[in-house]
Design an enzyme around this catalytic site. Sequence first.
Site, PDB file in Angstrom:
ATOM      1  N   CYS A  42      17.598  17.746 -17.574  1.00  0.00           N
ATOM      2  CA  CYS A  42      17.169  16.689 -16.641  1.00  0.00           C
ATOM      3  C   CYS A  42      17.968  15.412 -16.838  1.00  0.00           C
ATOM      4  O   CYS A  42      17.970  14.533 -15.984  1.00  0.00           O
ATOM      5  CB  CYS A  42      15.700  16.349 -16.840  1.00  0.00           C
ATOM      6  SG  CYS A  42      14.638  17.773 -16.702  1.00  0.00           S
ATOM      7  N   THR A 263       5.098  39.615 -23.408  1.00  0.00           N
ATOM      8  CA  THR A 263       5.581  40.470 -22.324  1.00  0.00           C
ATOM      9  C   THR A 263       4.813  41.791 -22.380  1.00  0.00           C
ATOM     10  O   THR A 263       3.863  41.922 -23.160  1.00  0.00           O
ATOM     11  CB  THR A 263       7.083  40.767 -22.496  1.00  0.00           C
ATOM     12  OG1 THR A 263       7.233  41.543 -23.699  1.00  0.00           O
ATOM     13  CG2 THR A 263       7.894  39.485 -22.620  1.00  0.00           C
ATOM     14  N   SER A 264       5.252  42.762 -21.605  1.00  0.00           N
ATOM     15  CA  SER A 264       4.574  44.067 -21.637  1.00  0.00           C
ATOM     16  C   SER A 264       4.740  44.746 -23.000  1.00  0.00           C
ATOM     17  O   SER A 264       4.047  45.704 -23.306  1.00  0.00           O
ATOM     18  CB  SER A 264       5.095  44.963 -20.503  1.00  0.00           C
ATOM     19  OG  SER A 264       6.507  44.964 -20.480  1.00  0.00           O
ATOM     20  N   GLY A 291      10.801  21.212 -18.023  1.00  0.00           N
ATOM     21  CA  GLY A 291      10.953  21.019 -19.465  1.00  0.00           C
ATOM     22  C   GLY A 291       9.610  20.971 -20.174  1.00  0.00           C
ATOM     23  O   GLY A 291       9.436  21.531 -21.260  1.00  0.00           O
TER      24      GLY A 291
END
Lengths: 440, 440
Positions: A42, A263-264, A291
């Site tokens: 940014c 996650t899986s 952010g």
Amino acid sequence: MRIVVIGSGTAGSNFALFMRKLDRKAEIIVIGKEPTMQYSPCALPHVISGTIEKPEDVIVFPTEFYRKQRIEMMLEVEAKKIDRERKVVITDKGEVPYDKLVIATGSKAFIPPIKGVENEGVFTLKSLDDVRKIKKYIAERKPKKAVVIGAGLIGLEGAEAFAKLGMEVLVVELLEHLLPTMLDKDMAKLVQEEMEKHGIKFRFGVGVSEIIGSPVEAVKIGKEIVEADIVLVATGVRANVDLARDAGLEVSRGIVVNEHLQTSDPDIYAIGDCAEVIDAVTGKRTLSQLGTSAVRMAKVAAEHIAGKNSIFRPVFNTAITELFDLEIGTFGITEERAKKEGINVVVGKFKGSTKPEYYPGGKPITVKLIFRKEDKKLIGAQIVGGERVWGRIMTLSALAQKGATVEDVAYLETAYAPPISPTIDPITVAAEMAMRKFRL
Amino acid sequence: MRIVVIGSGTAGSNFALFMRKLDRKAEIIVIGKEPTMQYSPCALPHVISGTIEKPEDVIVFPTEFYRKQRIEMMLEVEAKKIDRERKVVITDKGEVPYDKLVIATGSKAFIPPIKGVENEGVFTLKSLDDVRKIKKYIAERKPKKAVVIGAGLIGLEGAEAFAKLGMEVLVVELLEHLLPTMLDKDMAKLVQEEMEKHGIKFRFGVGVSEIIGSPVEAVKIGKEIVEADIVLVATGVRANVDLARDAGLEVSRGIVVNEHLQTSDPDIYAIGDCAEVIDAVTGKRTLSQLGTSAVRMAKVAAEHIAGKNSIFRPVFNTAITELFDLEIGTFGITEERAKKEGINVVVGKFKGSTKPEYYPGGKPITVKLIFRKEDKKLIGAQIVGGERVWGRIMTLSALAQKGATVEDVAYLETAYAPPISPTIDPITVAAEMAMRKFRL
């Protein structure tokens, strides 16, 4: 325990630091393609404008800082494959075994298939490397006419930076107004007027169909050819999900995770721009790509690995920016998107001043609040004003995060002092406006 | 319906305006001792310093504005008695009958019984009239040495105004530190250092026992005699309750009201500085005496008279001020008062910067959060910093008003942009500090 992080950006670097605080003994290894740890994407437009002097200044901590925290860094190393059976990451510099793996691969600039987009003088603004290239090009070629493709945050901040360097700037946006995901048209108009006051021109509802010349000389917009000696492509980002997909993890637009950011595969987490989280308003999966979200995800994943039952809450995507003399703050859903999603809303809008009338220096501020008709809850806000927008959007977002209704905002206890704010704050007046509509 | 308001200050004036919005037909009559309608008492120090040019500038609306709203004004008229049986207010200009009566008599400066307190050159800072007298005295006598008695908000703002006019200023406070009801000692110290940097001197734990000379020449502090050619007495205010008490209404330190702001006589309401409301933290009766509370009370009373079931919520007394280059924000209970009230608390404190390290111009900011041990709820906050304190205290207060816990603050979604705020906000870090103590 051996914890491996793929990605040295905001999510990855913060994860490593949080993890170290929670576990003094674990081995923590960060694999990063770039030569540095976390820096602020940014901040990049502010490096172009010169507000921040050197590109290197945006690096948050030197690598030495991480080393002292006993974080092992494998920088300029590319993770090629995740072998989930053997629990190793295969990189271009060898294999890295893990007990827990954190994918923080971030996002990349989306490059639309425009003819000539690969020409010299055409840039994206996503990495330190991009900034170095842009600065070098500007120093060498002294471009005078810039075209920015895309009127999102990065596009507009880039446009401002170019304007501050004395260039003529044209922003071309395919959609109907600027900041199309953050603002409604009425609010976007206020920002547009401010930018136009500073010489920036806009074209909406059209795209750039061709970039002519290398180095660039012009762009084609519809049938028109417009001179340009620098082009910024700012048409959004895409999550980096290839590594996760190749490893057989569940992937949609981003890597699918549960509320603990697993996650899986429960030994593999995904955080930051590459992870798909829950939108607090629609309840649907979304990419947050802020952010602040990256940092909160880093914290939650580290805590969960450390054995705490931390949860990543659905996101409102609270955001703030400064463009010339305006602050722009938003969160939640816009009126336009609510319509598309089939959510009935009641809107309260008010234009006031940032200070009491009798105190010198007050600036105009416009507040737009979006409430869900069904349960009166605050589900979005947009504020455009000359100052103190940040505090108001933070306040409203905090209220929304706690499930506040229109009454909660209308009767909110605010903080008043003549040099700072009026007795009756514009945010409570905007809520009052909405409340009247609820009564009809 | 004939609605009579006693008091033309912030509460009374705002009530009249809200009432008119809700009822186009009612007769609304304001009886006021002063010659004007509402002006901002909080703005008065800024008139002394010259930031606001003329005393008259702080009058919010001209009387013409109220007249257009068909609000009848009886200004420079004193209400002498309320005859509840006949439902009339007896004034020095005759009787005023009412259907509903709203007492908004405000508060007056408390004058401690110090010898010489009536001498020339000794002032309070509560009314426009006070300001006119102070400005006249300063213009005529050009005082060089000021003594301020009392280190509350008005005392400190007065001290700053005197210092800005070039005077040497000494602040004398009976208690142990400045802003004793708003800040704990550790936070007060930060403010004291800032004021000392600007030449203001402090004496704590002692009182002024005598004011010598008329016009004033010196004050006696303990055995010491200190030169002074102007003295400001800023030792707090007292609710104006005589009228209510004489009418047989229930009165304690203020006029006792229910959640709709009705006194013990349901046809009579009390609002503003004179009314006793509920402290959100202790659940006890308290005097709020803030402009923002006065306005909210005005709104609730008007709505209740108009037939709506509005409720005035317990107060956190959210407040903000600017002293030299610092903003100071607070709400709720201090650690010191919690101790006195027997409330067990867990404190989180953090000193950070208002901007990311790489962005120029960041300023130090210290955040202190007070959580109730029993239920982990946020019950107080104190922030002292170089900028953007207001937004943070507003955000935290909004969270407290919605019953937020330490987790809600620690995991709060904040708004970040390099020129405005860091990715990890100091308020979430302070909450994190408290969370660790909760785990012990």
